[in-house]
Write a protein that holds these residues in place. Structure first.
Motif, PDB file in Angstrom:
ATOM      1  N   MET A   1       0.843  -1.167   0.000  1.00 42.72           N
ATOM      2  CA  MET A   1       0.000   0.000   0.000  1.00 42.72           C
ATOM      3  C   MET A   1       0.893   1.236   0.000  1.00 42.72           C
ATOM      4  SD  MET A   1      -2.837   1.361   2.755  1.00 42.72           S
ATOM      5  CE  MET A   1      -3.563  -0.146   3.131  1.00 42.72           C
ATOM      6  N   GLY A   2       0.629   2.125  -0.940  1.00 37.18           N
ATOM      7  CA  GLY A   2       1.444   3.324  -1.071  1.00 37.18           C
ATOM      8  C   GLY A   2       1.029   4.404  -0.094  1.00 37.18           C
ATOM      9  N   LYS A   3       1.873   5.437   0.027  1.00 37.94           N
ATOM     10  CA  LYS A   3       1.591   6.538   0.951  1.00 37.94           C
ATOM     11  C   LYS A   3       0.314   7.278   0.582  1.00 37.94           C
ATOM     12  CE  LYS A   3       6.051   7.822   2.832  1.00 37.94           C
ATOM     13  NZ  LYS A   3       6.977   8.919   3.015  1.00 37.94           N
ATOM     14  N   ARG A   4       0.078   7.495  -0.713  1.00 38.75           N
ATOM     15  CA  ARG A   4      -1.128   8.221  -1.140  1.00 38.75           C
ATOM     16  C   ARG A   4      -2.391   7.462  -0.748  1.00 38.75           C
ATOM     17  NH1 ARG A   4      -0.877  10.932  -7.041  1.00 38.75           N
ATOM     18  NH2 ARG A   4      -0.039  12.882  -6.277  1.00 38.75           N
ATOM     19  N   LYS A   5      -2.414   6.173  -1.006  1.00 38.27           N
ATOM     20  CA  LYS A   5      -3.585   5.366  -0.688  1.00 38.27           C
ATOM     21  C   LYS A   5      -3.809   5.334   0.823  1.00 38.27           C
ATOM     22  CE  LYS A   5      -5.634   1.048  -2.167  1.00 38.27           C
ATOM     23  NZ  LYS A   5      -5.413  -0.203  -2.858  1.00 38.27           N
ATOM     24  N   PHE A   6      -2.755   5.221   1.601  1.00 36.51           N
ATOM     25  CA  PHE A   6      -2.855   5.219   3.054  1.00 36.51           C
ATOM     26  C   PHE A   6      -3.484   6.514   3.559  1.00 36.51           C
ATOM     27  CE2 PHE A   6      -0.969   6.666   7.047  1.00 36.51           C
ATOM     28  CZ  PHE A   6      -1.435   5.683   7.913  1.00 36.51           C
ATOM     29  N   TRP A   7      -3.009   7.659   3.119  1.00 39.83           N
ATOM     30  CA  TRP A   7      -3.531   8.937   3.571  1.00 39.83           C
ATOM     31  C   TRP A   7      -4.966   9.154   3.079  1.00 39.83           C
ATOM     32  CZ3 TRP A   7      -1.859  11.124   7.603  1.00 39.83           C
ATOM     33  CH2 TRP A   7      -0.507  11.015   7.964  1.00 39.83           C
ATOM     34  N   PHE A   8      -5.281   8.691   1.907  1.00 38.00           N
ATOM     35  CA  PHE A   8      -6.643   8.816   1.374  1.00 38.00           C
ATOM     36  C   PHE A   8      -7.620   8.044   2.256  1.00 38.00           C
ATOM     37  CE2 PHE A   8     -10.073   7.180  -1.356  1.00 38.00           C
ATOM     38  CZ  PHE A   8     -10.646   8.382  -1.726  1.00 38.00           C
ATOM     39  N   ILE A   9      -7.297   6.796   2.574  1.00 41.18           N
ATOM     40  CA  ILE A   9      -8.185   5.977   3.409  1.00 41.18           C
ATOM     41  C   ILE A   9      -8.241   6.542   4.827  1.00 41.18           C
ATOM     42  CG2 ILE A   9      -8.457   3.688   4.435  1.00 41.18           C
ATOM     43  CD1 ILE A   9      -7.301   2.546   1.818  1.00 41.18           C
ATOM     44  N   THR A  10      -7.116   7.014   5.349  1.00 39.62           N
ATOM     45  CA  THR A  10      -7.067   7.562   6.694  1.00 39.62           C
ATOM     46  C   THR A  10      -7.936   8.813   6.815  1.00 39.62           C
ATOM     47  OG1 THR A  10      -4.819   6.715   6.978  1.00 39.62           O
ATOM     48  CG2 THR A  10      -5.528   8.432   8.495  1.00 39.62           C
ATOM     49  N   LEU A  11      -7.938   9.661   5.812  1.00 37.73           N
ATOM     50  CA  LEU A  11      -8.731  10.895   5.856  1.00 37.73           C
ATOM     51  C   LEU A  11     -10.181  10.681   5.431  1.00 37.73           C
ATOM     52  CD1 LEU A  11      -6.119  13.427   4.455  1.00 37.73           C
ATOM     53  CD2 LEU A  11      -6.832  13.108   6.820  1.00 37.73           C
ATOM     54  N   LEU A  12     -10.475   9.609   4.730  1.00 38.97           N
ATOM     55  CA  LEU A  12     -11.825   9.347   4.254  1.00 38.97           C
ATOM     56  C   LEU A  12     -12.796   9.092   5.417  1.00 38.97           C
ATOM     57  CD1 LEU A  12     -13.515   9.023   1.699  1.00 38.97           C
ATOM     58  CD2 LEU A  12     -13.000   6.590   1.776  1.00 38.97           C
ATOM     59  N   VAL A  13     -12.370   8.387   6.439  1.00 45.29           N
ATOM     60  CA  VAL A  13     -13.243   8.070   7.578  1.00 45.29           C
ATOM     61  C   VAL A  13     -13.670   9.336   8.323  1.00 45.29           C
ATOM     62  CG1 VAL A  13     -13.355   6.847   9.785  1.00 45.29           C
ATOM     63  CG2 VAL A  13     -12.361   5.723   7.787  1.00 45.29           C
ATOM     64  N   PRO A  14     -12.774  10.231   8.716  1.00 44.26           N
ATOM     65  CA  PRO A  14     -13.234  11.454   9.406  1.00 44.26           C
ATOM     66  C   PRO A  14     -14.114  12.342   8.525  1.00 44.26           C
ATOM     67  CG  PRO A  14     -10.859  11.196   9.667  1.00 44.26           C
ATOM     68  CD  PRO A  14     -11.320  10.152   8.717  1.00 44.26           C
ATOM     69  N   ILE A  15     -13.815  12.365   7.233  1.00 43.92           N
ATOM     70  CA  ILE A  15     -14.654  13.160   6.325  1.00 43.92           C
ATOM     71  C   ILE A  15     -16.056  12.578   6.260  1.00 43.92           C
ATOM     72  CG2 ILE A  15     -14.977  13.799   3.911  1.00 43.92           C
ATOM     73  CD1 ILE A  15     -11.910  14.101   3.737  1.00 43.92           C
ATOM     74  N   ALA A  16     -16.170  11.249   6.168  1.00 45.43           N
ATOM     75  CA  ALA A  16     -17.480  10.598   6.134  1.00 45.43           C
ATOM     76  C   ALA A  16     -18.241  10.861   7.434  1.00 45.43           C
ATOM     77  CB  ALA A  16     -17.320   9.099   5.893  1.00 45.43           C
ATOM     78  N   ILE A  17     -17.552  10.782   8.562  1.00 46.43           N
ATOM     79  CA  ILE A  17     -18.194  11.062   9.853  1.00 46.43           C
ATOM     80  C   ILE A  17     -18.662  12.521   9.907  1.00 46.43           C
ATOM     81  CG2 ILE A  17     -17.772  11.268  12.344  1.00 46.43           C
ATOM     82  CD1 ILE A  17     -15.977   8.775  12.090  1.00 46.43           C
ATOM     83  N   GLY A  18     -17.857  13.433   9.394  1.00 43.74           N
ATOM     84  CA  GLY A  18     -18.244  14.844   9.350  1.00 43.74           C
ATOM     85  C   GLY A  18     -19.481  15.071   8.501  1.00 43.74           C
ATOM     86  N   ILE A  19     -19.578  14.378   7.374  1.00 41.58           N
ATOM     87  CA  ILE A  19     -20.762  14.506   6.514  1.00 41.58           C
ATOM     88  C   ILE A  19     -22.002  13.988   7.232  1.00 41.58           C
ATOM     89  CG2 ILE A  19     -21.819  13.624   4.390  1.00 41.58           C
ATOM     90  CD1 ILE A  19     -19.014  13.794   3.103  1.00 41.58           C
TER      91      ILE A  19
END
Length: 132
Positions: A1-19
């Motif tokens: 797993m690359g750095k970009r994919k890791f950060w994307f998945i890591t930030l996706l959860v808080p964004i979804a919770i915020g929505i």
């Protein structure tokens, strides 16, 4: 797993919770404003009471007016002067109460008959027919 994919998945959860939090907050504020608007609404109605069960003081406090001419009261509902008309029969246990009201959404007259309640024993029967 690359750095970009890791950060994307890591930030996706808080964004979804915020929505989700934003949508719940918007729903609550909309519901609160609807409740406030409805709390100021007043229902005006007329009624005739052959049974004598309706307390005139309570009906008046709720916006009701007693009438003797049901036909004129129903005509007032149809014309929009009153919101509803209730006809309480002499024996409400045997004769249904008649309810007339104007549906404001489509401006059509609605008439409903409310049947007398069933006995509590018949309402509590199981499929085998024995009471609880």
């Amino acid at each position: 797993m690359g750095k970009r994919k890791f950060w994307f998945i890591t930030l996706l959860v808080p964004i979804a919770i915020g929505i989700v939090i934003a949508l719940v907050s918007l729903g609550n504020s909309t519901a609160a404003s609807t409740i406030n608007a409805q709390s100021d609404a007043r229902l005006t109605f007329t009624y005739s009471d052959a049974s004598g069960y309706v307390d005139p003081a309570v009906a008046t406090a709720l916006g009701g007016t007693i009438v003797t001419d049901d036909a004129a009261a129903i005509a007032a509902v149809k014309s929009g002067e009153e919101d509803a008309h209730f006809v309480y029969p002499a024996d409400p246990a045997k004769t249904p109460t008649q309810v007339y009201g104007l549906i404001r959404v489509c401006s059509a007259m609605a008439s409903t008959t409310v049947s007398p309640p069933r006995s509590s024993v018949s309402a509590l029967r199981t499929r085998s027919g024995t009471p609880h």
